[in-house]
Structures are given as C-alpha cells and as structure tokens.
Design an enzyme around this catalytic site. Structure first.
Site, PDB file in Angstrom:
ATOM      1  N   ASN A  37       0.824  -1.221   0.000  1.00 40.40           N
ATOM      2  CA  ASN A  37       0.000   0.000   0.000  1.00 40.40           C
ATOM      3  C   ASN A  37       0.852   1.263   0.000  1.00 40.40           C
ATOM      4  OD1 ASN A  37       1.018   0.008   2.577  1.00 40.40           O
ATOM      5  ND2 ASN A  37      -0.967   0.104   3.622  1.00 40.40           N
ATOM      6  N   HIS A 130      19.122  27.570   7.268  1.00 39.96           N
ATOM      7  CA  HIS A 130      18.810  28.713   6.406  1.00 39.96           C
ATOM      8  C   HIS A 130      18.612  29.990   7.210  1.00 39.96           C
ATOM      9  CE1 HIS A 130      17.330  30.783   2.855  1.00 39.96           C
ATOM     10  NE2 HIS A 130      16.239  31.130   3.512  1.00 39.96           N
ATOM     11  N   ASP A 169      22.428  38.168  -1.165  1.00 38.89           N
ATOM     12  CA  ASP A 169      21.416  39.031  -0.553  1.00 38.89           C
ATOM     13  C   ASP A 169      21.911  39.485   0.810  1.00 38.89           C
ATOM     14  OD1 ASP A 169      20.606  36.999   1.490  1.00 38.89           O
ATOM     15  OD2 ASP A 169      19.861  35.950  -0.286  1.00 38.89           O
ATOM     16  N   LYS A 192      18.516  41.728  -3.138  1.00 30.70           N
ATOM     17  CA  LYS A 192      17.723  40.727  -3.856  1.00 30.70           C
ATOM     18  C   LYS A 192      16.254  40.805  -3.497  1.00 30.70           C
ATOM     19  CE  LYS A 192      17.796  36.279  -2.716  1.00 30.70           C
ATOM     20  NZ  LYS A 192      18.299  34.886  -2.524  1.00 30.70           N
ATOM     21  N   ARG A 194      12.906  38.298  -4.181  1.00 31.37           N
ATOM     22  CA  ARG A 194      12.435  37.016  -4.705  1.00 31.37           C
ATOM     23  C   ARG A 194      11.007  37.158  -5.205  1.00 31.37           C
ATOM     24  NH1 ARG A 194      14.035  31.998  -4.873  1.00 31.37           N
ATOM     25  NH2 ARG A 194      15.883  32.415  -3.565  1.00 31.37           N
TER      26      ARG A 194
END
Length: 326
Positions: A37, A130, A169, A192, A194
């Site tokens: 499954n 990050h 950035d 920068k 985004r």
C-alpha cells in the site's frame, strides 16, 4: 567509541560511511522496506538498548520520503530502548519554511521539528540552517555546525589578491562577512527580491566589485537562479571572474546547466552535506565528515561542541575564561 551506534537512511549513506571512518567504527545497517500500500517500514539491524544512537539522514529530494524514513528510524530506535537518539541532519530542508510571510501559510520548519521530537529524538545535529531562528523551533538541544572553515581552507590555497566575497542578498551577508574575515578580504552584497521560488531580481550591489574577482557565498543552491542573477549583476558592475561556493549543493531542476554555461563562473564549490550530482563536470566537493564525526564524539563524551567554532564563528565559539576565577 564504546556504546555508540551509527545508522543511515537511504538519503546519503556515503557521508555516513565517511563519518564512521573518522570515528573508527562500522556503520550499523538498517532495512527500509515498502508495503504493497506504499507505506514505509524501518528496521534497525543492530542492538540499540541503552546505546548512543545517531541516525544520519539529510533531507534531500525526494524530501518527504527521506523525512518519513528518518521518523520511522527514530521511532524504531526509541522502541529498541536506545539510551539517546540524535538525528544527524546535515541539511534541514524545511528550515526555509521559517516565517509567516503570507496569509494562512504553513510553518513547515516548526512542524517538522515537532514531528522529530514526537518520534523520539533527543538531540539534533545539523549544519548551516537557512535562518538562525529555526533553532527555536526545536524543543530538544540542537547543535548547529558551520562549513565556513572548510570553505575558507579551500580558498586559502590560492592567491586571493584582488578578491571580494559577495553575498547574493543582505540576509546571508553575515556568513559572507565571516568568510571574508577568515580570508582577509572585503565583502559586498546584492539587494535581492524574490519573485517566485525559482525567480529572483537583484537590483543593485552594495560594495565595490569593479575589476575584482569575486567569491559568491550562499548557504544553499537549489535551482541556481539566485547565483546566476548575482553573477550577472557583479559582471555588470565590472567583476572579471566569479567563484561560487555553498554549503548545500542541491542543484535541482536546470541548476547544473545554468551554472556550467554561465560564462563568468570559473568554478563551483560545495560540501558533501548532500549527495553530489553525477552530471556536474568540474564540481569541487569538500568533505565535512570530519566535523560531524568530531561533533558526534564530543556529544557522546559530554564535551563542548562549541569548541569546533574556535576561529570560525565567534557567535558560537565559547567565550574566554575571565581572569581571577578560582
């Protein structure tokens, strides 16, 4: 390394083997199987009872599969009466989901942290998150390593006169500044914006790059859009050559094509926190296995992991002992 056992999921067993080589222990085996499954099952094939268990699994594509493997392996270790369970995640992909920047949006970084703790993890060992605030998402201890020392050693082997370290950035400018200090170089940064996950615009460069060779530093390269954009911008400003460096070289989508065909990119440097693509000619891959091995040894022996930051990142390095203590 008595009473220590290291397992690996399917994401990056090569890194786990290298870490075990530095620790001078064999990697213990695990079996990941799939039911009809499509559900996954993990079985640890070594004794974990009252032992110090480390599970090496970066969250790389297919990220959801590898995350589920890690959760199941943690659960298996807890059920096997492990003394302590540490998730060794060289790359924590959900760290990018760290803030509420749109209406009714999920915070994946915090949710995955809660899932890991619920599964039974006692500690997390990772590298180059990050955003530093992701530390606060975990309700267990987090040891957060940096690859800046390894990257700096790579560049110290060459003539760095007329070089500048550049951040794509302002958000990554602190890391670029730390690398610049290690190399004795000036620093610059891009402004920068985004527009989408794979589309950015860099409107200007803060700092002087005219007539210079630049070292572009980022924590992660996925599609390569930000890197190609910043290199194009510094070339417009008079830069003569660019070397690109990152900790997590994911190189997804058209990243390899973008980076290998960009005329002014002389080299791309990354670490082995994630598996390197096989179709990237000339890619320089630096090993961080010794850092993770030393961190694991220090955690196991109850020693300070912050000693690994000496001379690299003063924010995490232990402060000097004041005089007059007795």
């Amino acid at each position: 390394m008595k009473d220590i056992v290291v397992f690996s999921g399917s994401a990056h067993p090569g890194l786990a083997d290298e870490i075990c080589g530095h620790l001078d222990i064999p990697r213990s085996h695990a079996r990941i199987s799939r039911f009809s499954n499509d559900c996954l099952q993990a079985q640890l094939l070594a004794n974990c009872r009252q032992r110090d268990v480390y599970i090496v699994q970066p969250l790389v594509p297919p990220t959801q599969e590898h995350l589920m493997e890690l959760l199941l392996m943690i659960d298996a270790a807890r059920g096997a009466s492990a003394g302590q369970i540490t998730a060794v995640m060289p790359h924590y992909a959900y760290a990018r989901s760290d803030k509420k920047d749109a209406s009714r949006i999920s915070l994946g970084g915090r949710l995955v942290a809660d899932l890991l703790v619920t599964a039974g993890v006692d500690r997390v060992l990772t590298m180059a998150l990050h955003a530093p605030q992701v530390h606060g998402f975990f309700s267990c201890p987090v040891d957060h390593l940096t690859a800046l020392g390894v990257i700096a050693d790579h560049y110290r082997r060459r003539d760095l006169s007329n070089h500048v370290v550049v951040s794509p950035d302002l958000g990554n400018a602190k890391q670029a500044t730390l690398l610049a200090r290690l190399l004795g170089l000036p620093v610059a940064a891009g402004n920068k914006q985004r527009l989408a996950d794979d589309k950015v615009v860099i409107s200007s460069i803060v700092g002087d790059v005219a007539g210079k060779k630049v070292i572009v530093l980022d924590d992660e390269i996925a599609t390569g859009g930000s890197i190609v954009e910043i290199v194009s911008k510094v070339v417009e400003e008079g830069c003569v050559e660019a070397s690109v460096a990152c900790t997590h070289g994911l190189f997804t989508g058209k990243a390899v094509e973008r980076l290998t065909t960009a005329r002014h990119i002389a080299e791309v440097v990354t670490t082995n926190t994630v598996p390197a693509p096989e179709n990237f000619p000339g890619l320089q891959v630096l090993s961080v296995a010794s850092l993770f091995a030393e961190a694991i040894a220090r955690i196991h022996e109850g020693q300070s992991v912050s000693r690994l930051f000496n001379g690299v990142d003063p924010a995490y390095a232990p402060p000097p002992e004041p005089e007059g203590l007795f």
